[in-house]
Write an enzyme that holds these catalytic residues in place. Structure first.
Site, PDB file in Angstrom:
ATOM      1  CD  GLU A 402       0.571   9.067   1.278  1.00 52.23           C
ATOM      2  OE1 GLU A 402       0.015   8.101   0.719  1.00 52.23           O
ATOM      3  OE2 GLU A 402      -0.055  10.010   1.829  1.00 52.23           O
ATOM      4  CG  HIS A 469      -3.048   3.404  -8.953  1.00 58.30           C
ATOM      5  ND1 HIS A 469      -4.132   4.217  -9.130  1.00 58.30           N
ATOM      6  CD2 HIS A 469      -3.093   2.986  -7.667  1.00 58.30           C
ATOM      7  CE1 HIS A 469      -4.832   4.275  -8.001  1.00 58.30           C
ATOM      8  NE2 HIS A 469      -4.220   3.541  -7.101  1.00 58.30           N
TER       9      HIS A 469
END
Length: 662
Positions: A402, A469
């Protein structure tokens, strides 16, 4: 020290000599100025000049270089005016950052240099993005970026090299191995013997040079660059060297054994090259003195100009304005209100996909990057079919890197492209957080380089996905000047805000609620359009109270109002940075009772900022205390019964009843 001139002309050798001499003489002057208090800090590169000088002069002038603290030779090698360099170090208005940053923490596209941030490693990924832009446009160019041996321990180092290898990007990663990371010796930094051992693990060539031999550095980089322009790929270049002073002057050198100084003093890059040139008859004493006098006069003139330049005059308005690249959106693209446009019923997820596809068509320079977004279409299938339409050059699967991918987005921006980075889940943005808040957000303010990057963030709870999540982490970014943050609640705004985010040349965090993906549908205009960033929408009008919210909170508020017969203004913020203060003012003045609702946890959530603003600016219009309703101050739980209590719907019901009876 052995100098092999090969077929290089006397002119080339003298050019290298002058390139070495200038940063050394500037450094010697800077040490005097430091003692005189005319500069506040200095990172000395004495002893390491051959690396930056040799590598810079080996490149073409329009090839980008990303230097570190001890690479003054990059700036002098690119003929950056000395008065501007001195002004930069003094914090003057004519410096490259207008006094907002110091040292070499700046870039200049005019000279094709991108300076560092203090975190060191992030610039390696920016080099990847610059090289990717060249590769996509079939430009035979090379990018050089530097790392110290200490900085090579950072995760950004691994990510940048890994991405460059996977994508075969023409980047030369130069590691200046001087034996220390500040005061920590190499044997406490890493266990391998030499950095070239790392190359094969990444699938890239690795080369080692004597970093104090300017001719060896120049010849090696020149040869590699010529090859990489024709056969793009990354190379790891380890330059063995030593710094003859402290990490920075205040830190001293007591931690370094004296015998190392004695050993490396004999390998001084300037003295040895000068001695060899004299022996070879390439340089004579008269020319040696002439070069020094010329450089001395240039230094003195640069200092004279810089010293005469005033320190910045603070202007709060200008400071705020410079956080963003000035931008006027195209008003003709705003969604028409006459409902004349053809529409198609689309789910929230389909509207996002539609906006993304049309933005790719509108902006040929737009590049999409994310995990599994190519053939697989992303975990939520938003980019399904995009590879077939736009190709793998523009729709790029990424490694799980990322930080490197966000940094590459900034590199693409430097070369005039647009970038989208998809976080597979908003929770995973932590792995790229530094690049966003310290690189993307501050770039324009620091040196005028915008970051034309959109980061898409699938967010929110309600799907029993647990603590990794399901987070609503938008408040991490609404606290960061330089970013824009949007959060659509419906399919029409989902498309319009995404298109607006790509139109805007500033970095935009685009939050999209996973629970809404396939649960809501609306007529969405088929044509390309934008929803204005920074403008809220009043989705329901009433008189009893105002509910100010965004994202899934809009639907919770609408459902409750319908269920209990509540007459309320429901204001969908849509944009969280900058949020629409005027729309908030109007609804507060109208109803006098306010609930601020968000899915994010209560403490530190955006609701606290809005409540404070209302108390400060609208107090006399209030008929009751401002109430905040949010999720519990816990991580997001997995089991549905626990998640139900975590989310704020029941507390919203109770707060509405309480405020109605106040």
């Amino acid at each position: 020290m052995n100098f092999d001139r090969k077929d290089y002309s006397n002119d080339t050798l003298l050019h290298l000599y002058q390139g070495l001499l200038k940063p050394r003489m500037i450094e010697e002057k800077m040490l005097i100025l430091l003692r005189q208090g005319k500069v506040s800090k200095w990172f000395s590169g004495i002893g390491q000049e051959a690396i930056s000088v040799g590598s810079t002069l080996a490149l073409e002038p329009d090839e980008y270089i990303l230097p570190l603290h001890r690479n003054l030779g990059v700036f002098t090698g690119r003929n950056v005016p000395l008065d501007r360099l001195f002004a930069q170090w003094q914090g003057k208005t004519t410096g490259f950052t207008k006094g907002r940053d110091r040292s070499f923490h700046f870039g200049t596209n005019e000279h094709h240099i991108v300076g560092m941030i203090s975190h060191l490693g992030p610039q390696l990924a920016v080099a990847d993005g610059i090289a990717l832009a060249d590769k996509l446009d079939d430009r035979p160019k090379v990018t050089i970026t530097y790392s110290g041996d200490g900085g090579a321990s950072e995760g950004d180092f691994h990510e940048a090299l890994n991405v460059a290898a996977v994508w075969q990007l023409p980047v030369i990663f130069i590691i200046e191995n001087n034996g220390y990371g500040l005061s920590t010796p190499s044997n406490e930094q890493f266990r391998f013997k030499q950095f070239i051992d790392k190359g094969p693990a990444y699938g890239m060539e690795a080369v080692q040079v004597d970093g104090n031999n300017v001719l060896e550095v120049y010849d090696t980089v020149r040869r590699l660059a010529e090859d990489l322009r024709q056969n793009p790929r990354p190379v790891l270049l380890e330059a063995l060297t030593f710094r003859m002073r402290g990490h920075e002057e205040a830190s001293g050198t007591k931690y370094v054994p004296q015998e190392l100084f004695e050993q490396w003093a004999q390998k001084d890059p300037v003295e040895n090259f000068e001695k060899w040139l004299l022996q070879e008859g390439v340089l004579d004493e008269e020319a040696r003195m002439r070069y020094r006098e010329t450089i001395k006069r240039e230094i003195e003139e640069g200092l004279r100009v810089a010293d005469a330049t005033p320190l910045p005059t603070a202007d709060a308005g200008q400071e705020l304005a410079d956080m963003y690249l000035p931008f006027e959106p195209d008003a003709t693209l705003n969604l028409a209100t006459d409902n004349a446009q053809p529409t198609t019923d689309k789910r929230y997820v389909d509207a996002i996909s539609d906006g993304l596809r049309q933005s790719m068509e509108r902006y040929p320079e737009l590049v999409l990057m994310g995990q599994d977004i190519a053939e697989y279409g992303g975990v939520f299938k938003i980019t399904e079919g995009f590879v077939q339409q736009f190709g793998k050059g523009r729709v790029r699967n990424t490694p799980l890197c990322e930080s490197a991918i966000v940094g590459a987005g900034l590199g693409l921006s430097i070369k005039g492209k647009k970038a989208m980075v998809e976080m597979q889940f908003a929770d995973f943005v932590t792995c790229g957080f530094n690049q966003i808040v310290n690189n993307l957000a501050k770039s324009h303010y620091r040196w005028g380089q915008n970051a034309d990057v959109v980061v898409r963030m699938p967010t929110g709870a309600g799907t029993a996905a647990g603590p990794f999540h399901s987070q609503s982490n938008e408040a991490w970014f609404t606290h960061t000047p330089g970013l824009k943050v949007v959060f659509p609640s419906n399919p029409v705004d989902a498309k319009g805000l995404l298109c607006a985010a790509f139109e805007d040349p500033n970095p935009v965090m685009y939050f999209e609620h996973k629970l809404l993906y396939r649960s809501i549908t609306a007529p969405v205009p088929d044509a390309y359009y934008t929803t204005p960033i920074g403008k809220a929408a009043l989705v329901r009008e009433g008189h009893e109270m105002s509910i100010i919210t965004y994202g899934a909170g809009v639907h919770w508020a609408l459902a409750l109002a319908e269920e209990v017969g509540l007459s309320a203004d429901i204001l969908d913020l849509r944009t969280l940075l900058p949020w629409d203060t005027e729309a908030v003012r109007q609804t507060v003045e109208k109803t006098g009772r306010v609930i601020i609702l968000h899915e994010d946890t209560l403490i530190g959530g955006l609701g606290g900022e809005i409540a404070a603003w209302i108390a400060e600016h609208c107090f006399r219009h209030l008929d009751a205390p401002v109430h905040r309703v949010a999720s519990l101050d816990t991580a997001v739980p997995f089991a549905p019964p626990l998640e139900k209590v975590f989310l704020p719907q029941q507390r919203l019901r109770e707060t509405v009843a309480k405020l109605r009876s106040y």
